[in-house]
Write a protein that holds these residues in place. Sequence first.
Motif, PDB file in Angstrom:
ATOM      1  N   ARG A 131       0.830  -1.202   0.000  1.00 35.47           N
ATOM      2  CA  ARG A 131       0.000   0.000   0.000  1.00 35.47           C
ATOM      3  C   ARG A 131       0.866   1.254   0.000  1.00 35.47           C
ATOM      4  NH1 ARG A 131      -3.067  -1.025   4.214  1.00 35.47           N
ATOM      5  NH2 ARG A 131      -4.704  -1.993   2.956  1.00 35.47           N
ATOM      6  N   ASP A 135       0.893   4.001  -2.944  1.00 31.68           N
ATOM      7  CA  ASP A 135       0.594   5.415  -2.680  1.00 31.68           C
ATOM      8  C   ASP A 135       1.720   6.319  -3.164  1.00 31.68           C
ATOM      9  OD1 ASP A 135      -1.774   4.641  -1.568  1.00 31.68           O
ATOM     10  OD2 ASP A 135      -1.123   4.848   0.523  1.00 31.68           O
ATOM     11  N   LYS A 139       1.355   9.374  -5.877  1.00 32.31           N
ATOM     12  CA  LYS A 139       1.771  10.748  -5.591  1.00 32.31           C
ATOM     13  C   LYS A 139       2.728  11.253  -6.664  1.00 32.31           C
ATOM     14  CE  LYS A 139       1.309  10.440  -0.547  1.00 32.31           C
ATOM     15  NZ  LYS A 139       2.043  10.402   0.742  1.00 32.31           N
TER      16      LYS A 139
END
Length: 716
Positions: A131, A135, A139
């Motif tokens: 995860r 992420d 970004k």
Amino acid sequence: MEEAIEIAKLRLFLALVAAANSVNDLEPLPNIDFNILSGNSLIGLLHVDPAKFDTLNAYSGEQGRIKYHYKVAKGELAGMEYETAVAKTKKEKEREFLAQRGAQKFAEVLKEKNRLIDNYRHAGAYVEDLRVLHDNIEKQKQTADETLNSILLAEFTHLGIKYEQAIWDEKKKSEGKPDRRSVKIADIEALKPFHWGFEFDEIMNKRGGFDAIITNPPWEIFKPNAKEFFEEYSDLVSKKKMTIKDFEKEQAKLLKDEDTREAWLKYQSEYPHVSAFYRSAPQYKNQISIVDGKKAGSDTNLYKLFTEQCFNLLRPGGYCGIVIPSGIYTDIGAKQLREMLFSRTRVTGLFCFENKRGDKIVFENVHPSIKPVVLSFSKGGETSHFPAAFMRNDVRELERFPHEGAIGISVQLVRRLSPDSLSVMEFRTPLDVTVAEKMLAFPLLGMDITGQWNLRLTREFDMTNDSDLFNSEPRTGRLPLFEGKFIHQFTHRWDQTLRFWINEKDGRKAILGRAGTDKGQVLAYQTYRFGIRSIGRPTDSRTLIVGPIPRNVFCGNSILVLNRDQSAPRPFSDAEVCLVQGMLNSMSIDYYIRQMVSANLNMFFIYQLPVPRLAGKDAAFRPIVERAARLICTTPEFDDLAKEIFGGRTTARTVGATEPVERAKLRAELDGLVAHLYGLTEEEFAYILTTFPLVPDPVKIAAHNAFRNVEKGLIK
């Protein structure tokens, strides 16, 4: 879109499970999260120019970005290569920006993105670690998207595209003139662009595109749909049968609510700038068709955009299979796409099938009359011949296509049959090609021939744009407005439920236009004419429906009506009005046009019909004219036409054929006469009759017998 992505992932996983024999056969799908992506496939950068990215990324601060786009808007950078723009920023200043803000060059951004994705693919199965990695990738991509969207914004600005904000005029209590402003970065972000050159950088930038594309894109027209929008707010609008005036009243009522009004204005504002991009962006240069030196009016249809986008995304030699409507090979608005396919690809298959098979529908949300097409092509080279199959009843035949059931069609023949539109006729057998060659011996209706009658059609009144002229009751000085449902072959009384009348004075003014002066001259509506229904499907019993139009009648846009301009060098005569109806309503010409259209008829299809330009001296002229006149002149409105054709004190009552048996006989004789005009053999005409499955057998038998009687000299 996100829901569709999750469904696709789930289906892939289920397919993997179904293929596994044991738990040990199951393997993770590490590429799935970054190979199945959502976004606007039609809006975004196909390729990313590193120089553009580096320049804008250097100006990563909002103030610098505003200054940059201000220069673009002023024209300081318009038409200028971005490499020049990079030079103008001075290398030292650029390096200073990069150092201060930590901005990366495009190559570095790609390298970092690919490194993070590779780490994710090879990471262990710990959920928390995955995860965090996921992420971080998102970004990094979001940061890059800011610059990519800015590059796209610069393209919108360079193309001169404006955002048209729909507004409400409080004084008039109606919509006002849209407020035009520059497109902003927020407008671009709202489109959710998909930047192919970034997301699939190795494929697009290194390999030149995808190896293969398989797709079934949306088929909708890209424009605001008022009825569709207001259906969510009113049960009345949801009803199928609703007059234009009733809808306008309900719409005005709904717009009194502030929230509904704001939603409607926002909805309308979402379209103009995107439509302008589709019309002007270089990647969609084949969306606009030029026919006879003019742009062919056509709505922006998503399936056409996706067809060209697939071409853009393929590498040279790449292969595409796409499911789209049959308009791709028939509609005038798709002409330039056909030119692209013929001259820049190798078309390897065109398989058209019926959407309805018995009680079963292949595509649930598609009208049964719409014919889906599986088009396949490879990018590069050109097409000289291609395999095709039309009107297939079983989509499973596609498994054996093109090895079985295919007809070879040459592009050269397509250009001869439809020189203006390049429409592909729906040949089913080699005999179709033979018949087409014979009929092509005659000039197309769209050709102007000096000294002969030349056909020109018009749409007189638009049922939406001219609705302010419509009155729901008859009065002195008002003339009836005919709609397509009123006419059928050789009759103007197919449906007698008149809905609208137009004040003759207003009608004349509208027809003459602003530049015209009404001197009491005879206008086309004051003459005998014929009209052609604009709805004509090859799946109906008959496709080309041509009916008589009495004098002093206006026509709505569902009728393509003969323009009998009395000021033309060679105006149509009353006899020629009957002649053309007699020929166009024949099975031979109907058969020809059925191979061209999908759902709607327009003027271009009619103009592409090869029709003999018979004159009074020709032996077949009077036989066709008199038979057609007897079928047309059945009511007092046509007394003067009957007198013109037959002379003396003739009236419609004395010559008109009203009995069904007599009318059937005359129509069969017309079919026989017209078939002989084209030099068809009995075998060829018998084949034509078999292509009308919904026409009763007795009608086809009578036409066949009439063909033989013409050959024997029994019908003259």
